[in-house]
Design a protein around this motif. Structure first.
Motif, mmCIF file in Angstrom:
data_model
loop_
_atom_site.group_PDB
_atom_site.id
_atom_site.type_symbol
_atom_site.label_atom_id
_atom_site.label_comp_id
_atom_site.label_asym_id
_atom_site.label_seq_id
_atom_site.Cartn_x
_atom_site.Cartn_y
_atom_site.Cartn_z
ATOM 1 N N THR A 1 -0.728 -2.387 4.029
ATOM 2 C CA THR A 1 -1.497 -1.142 3.906
ATOM 3 C C THR A 1 -2.691 -1.178 4.859
ATOM 4 O OG1 THR A 1 -0.860 -1.083 1.600
ATOM 5 C CG2 THR A 1 -2.663 0.368 2.238
ATOM 6 N N ILE A 2 -3.362 -2.303 4.844
ATOM 7 C CA ILE A 2 -4.550 -2.445 5.689
ATOM 8 C C ILE A 2 -4.167 -2.308 7.159
ATOM 9 C CG2 ILE A 2 -6.218 -4.191 6.474
ATOM 10 C CD1 ILE A 2 -6.359 -5.027 3.446
ATOM 11 N N GLY B 1 -8.596 -10.961 -11.739
ATOM 12 C CA GLY B 1 -7.458 -10.067 -11.566
ATOM 13 C C GLY B 1 -6.207 -10.891 -11.329
ATOM 14 N N GLN B 2 -5.465 -10.483 -10.327
ATOM 15 C CA GLN B 2 -4.200 -11.178 -10.031
ATOM 16 C C GLN B 2 -4.417 -12.561 -9.448
ATOM 17 O OE1 GLN B 2 -2.209 -8.584 -7.319
ATOM 18 N NE2 GLN B 2 -2.736 -6.818 -8.566
ATOM 19 N N GLY B 3 -5.645 -12.865 -9.070
ATOM 20 C CA GLY B 3 -5.913 -14.150 -8.416
ATOM 21 C C GLY B 3 -6.043 -15.314 -9.383
ATOM 22 N N TYR C 1 6.364 -0.069 2.864
ATOM 23 C CA TYR C 1 6.498 -1.420 2.293
ATOM 24 C C TYR C 1 7.078 -1.337 0.875
ATOM 25 C CZ TYR C 1 5.628 -5.989 0.374
ATOM 26 O OH TYR C 1 5.813 -7.210 -0.228
ATOM 27 N N LEU C 2 6.515 -0.449 0.070
ATOM 28 C CA LEU C 2 6.963 -0.343 -1.328
ATOM 29 C C LEU C 2 8.431 0.066 -1.406
ATOM 30 C CD1 LEU C 2 3.865 1.345 -3.014
ATOM 31 C CD2 LEU C 2 4.538 -1.065 -3.083
ATOM 32 N N LEU D 1 2.565 -8.261 -4.009
ATOM 33 C CA LEU D 1 1.420 -7.352 -4.152
ATOM 34 C C LEU D 1 0.389 -7.641 -3.060
ATOM 35 C CD1 LEU D 1 1.194 -7.489 -8.024
ATOM 36 C CD2 LEU D 1 1.620 -5.442 -6.674
ATOM 37 N N LYS D 2 0.231 -8.914 -2.753
ATOM 38 C CA LYS D 2 -0.684 -9.305 -1.673
ATOM 39 C C LYS D 2 -0.186 -8.763 -0.339
ATOM 40 C CE LYS D 2 -3.679 -13.214 -1.238
ATOM 41 N NZ LYS D 2 -4.478 -13.388 -2.428
ATOM 42 N N GLU D 3 1.136 -8.900 -0.153
ATOM 43 C CA GLU D 3 1.747 -8.396 1.082
ATOM 44 C C GLU D 3 1.557 -6.885 1.206
ATOM 45 O OE1 GLU D 3 5.461 -11.307 1.838
ATOM 46 O OE2 GLU D 3 5.973 -9.223 1.399
#
Ligand SMILES: NC(=O)C1=CN([C@@H]2O[C@H](COP(=O)(O)OP(=O)(O)OC[C@H]3O[C@@H](n4cnc5c(N)ncnc54)[C@H](O)[C@@H]3O)[C@@H](O)[C@H]2O)[C@@H](O)CC1
Ligand SMILES: [K+]
Length: 502
Positions: free
Chosen positions: A16-17, A130-132, A215-216, A9-11
């Motif tokens: 995206t960025i 969150g996910q962190g 990516y997805l 998810l981080k990737e």
């Protein structure tokens, strides 16, 4: 659809960025705009007070950006920063300053601070973690979470309920926000589907924040969400020039005195799932009732009156479903062993068949490759032993499926099929289906699909999907409470039809 791990998810974020030439703040703004629109569409400017609890990372940043968008539309907003760390993320800080530019100063909450009143008619937005999240929250942060949970206000979690991990069960249940609804970004998260962690949100949905499509598409994962789109990819249309032999022959072996309903449900479900022919192999006492109740089904009987005493038949089925109502008498076990010693047909094993395998684990190595086992949690425990938590259960199930080359269907609120190291999470079904005979119908549907040339994994995934969908369509008319296994069978046809609607 793919379910991704935290690292992926981080990737996805990073790609995206880079590919869309965004700043990370802009991506956060997209997320916050989606959150805002969700709320704004429902509230339509009604003056409900919205309490936003924000952490100091990017989940908190989402919360602060949402607060700004709400303020710009004159919603009454109260913002609290749960100040658990001095290391604030860059995008948290940008959004913190933007909020101050609107002359709104969030209230900083630290240990021992008095907690705000949260009246039942207000709304709480949970953007603390969150996910962190990577360790348990400190006691005073857990106390804030408990304060949120004690309120009757509607609680909306951002991305995940704070305190929920993506890859482990929290040690302290009351250090996790109990959300009414979760708005999660783009990709489904595994804990939403597990009994020990799915309880932290009543409902959830995904917000599309435009993460990089390439990516997805390209990322490989071992977790998959199975819905109509996925099963349609291997759906086999009925051929115009075909006959009953085209669609295979299911042999259901099971039943015993007092438990003849189970193989009847399996046989009827196999028929409704589309098998060309279905034969039931049962003890003698079931002969008449079977022949009367199910005219489409052929019947062979074992020599014993009340239970299966041997398995001998002179026909060539495509697939065998063993176990529904079979009993675990010594003589039945011996018959099953003798059958397994010479059998090469694809097998679906359920109910007492699983209990026999659990008691006589030596039989497992006699199962043909890709045998489909459909245990509920109790049967699974007898097969693979106890587990520490739901994540450990999945790890053990994967190892067990790999050891015997099985398709292992873990029946639960979200049934997960395990095969070759992959997890497939089903999206259909409802609590009304926790009822006698529901599992027998699933066994029949899966066998009916194997008969029609779906490979064992496809048959399991499609079968679980159709079974759940039939249950979902049935409760629309019947309620959760009144749903019966027979009705699930009656709705298999509607479940097929629904694949092609909208
Ligand atoms: N593509 C995405 O998924 C996007 C994610 N965004 C948001 O970013 C979130 C992830 O943000 P972060 O990685 O900053 O992490 P979080 O905001 O979830 O957590 C904050 C930070 O606190 C620290 N921490 C972890 N456990 C702690 C504990 N028990 N006590 C104190 N500190 C703790 C960690 O260093 C962590 O980075 C997502 O959940 C989502 O809300 C969005 O901004 C938009 C895009
Ligand atoms: K959260």
């Amino acid at each position: 659809m793919k379910i991704l791990h935290a690292k992926q998810l981080k990737e996805a974020d990073e790609y995206t960025i880079k590919r869309q030439q965004l700043s990370s703040w802009q991506l956060m703004e997209r997320a916050a705009t989606q959150l805002f629109e969700w709320l704004h569409n429902r509230l339509q400017q009604s003056p409900v007070t919205i309490h936003l609890f924000c952490g100091t990372g990017n989940n908190g940043g989402d919360g602060l950006a949402l607060a700004r968008l709400l303020l710009e539309q004159q919603y009454p907003v109260k913002v609290y920063v749960v100040n658990f760390s001095e290391q604030r993320s860059t995008d948290f800080l940008i959004n913190y300053n933007k909020l101050k530019e609107l002359n709104h100063w969030p209230e900083l909450l630290k240990a021992d601070d008095a907690l705000p009143e949260l009246p039942p008619q207000d709304i709480i937005v949970d953007a603390i973690f969150g996910q962190g999240l990577n360790r348990p929250a400190e006691d005073w942060v857990a106390a804030i979470i408990q304060h949120i949970n004690a309120s009757k206000a509607f609680t909306l979690a951002v991305d995940v309920p704070s305190g929920m991990y993506l890859d482990q069960v929290p040690k302290e249940q009351d250090a996790v926000v109990q959300a009414n609804h979760t708005l999660s970004f783009q990709v489904a998260k595994l804990p939403f589907f597990l009994p020990q962690t799915g309880i932290f949100t009543d409902t959830w949905e995904l917000l599309d924040i435009g993460l990089d499509a390439q990516y997805l598409q390209e990322v490989t994962t071992d977790m998959h969400l199975i819905g109509a789109m996925e099963v349609l990819q291997f759906y086999k249309p009925r051929k115009r020039f075909s006959h009953k032999n085209t669609y295979g022959h299911v042999l259901v072996i099971g039943g015993s005195y007092g438990k003849m309903g189970a193989p009847m449900l399996s046989a009827e479900a196999a028929m409704n799932a589309g098998a060309g022919l279905v034969t039931a192999y049962i003890p003698k006492c079931g002969y008449q009732i079977f022949q009367t109740a199910l005219p489409e089904v052929m019947v062979l009987t074992s020599r014993h009156e009340e239970y299966i005493s041997e398995i001998e038949f002179d026909l060539k089925p495509t697939v065998v479903a063993f176990g529904p109502g079979a009993n675990t008498k010594e003589v039945t076990i011996r018959a099953f062993r003798a059958f397994l010693e010479s059998n090469t047909l694809t097998l679906v094993v359920d109910a007492d068949g699983l209990n026999i395998l659990a008691q006589h684990q030596g039989l497992l190595s006699l199962l043909p490759a890709k045998t489909i086992l459909t245990p509920h949690p109790g049967e699974l425990k007898r097969l693979i032993g106890a587990w520490e938590d739901d994540f450990d259960k999945l790890a053990k199930a994967k190892a067990f499926a790999a050891q015997y080359d099985l398709v292992l269907v873990l029946k639960d609120a979200y049934t997960i099929t395990v095969c070759e190291g992959q997890l497939y999470v089903n999206t259909t079904g409802n609590p009304g289906m926790a009822t006698a005979g529901s599992g027998d119908t699933l066994t029949g549907i899966i066998a009916g699909l194997v008969a029609q040339q779906y490979d064992p994994l496809q048959a399991a995934l499609f079968g679980v999907y159709l079974h759940g969908k039939a249950g979902d369509l049935s409760v629309e008319k019947n309620s959760y409470q009144a749903l019966t296994a027979t009705e699930i069978i009656d709705f298999i046809g509607d479940a097929y039809l629904s694949l092609f609607e909208g």
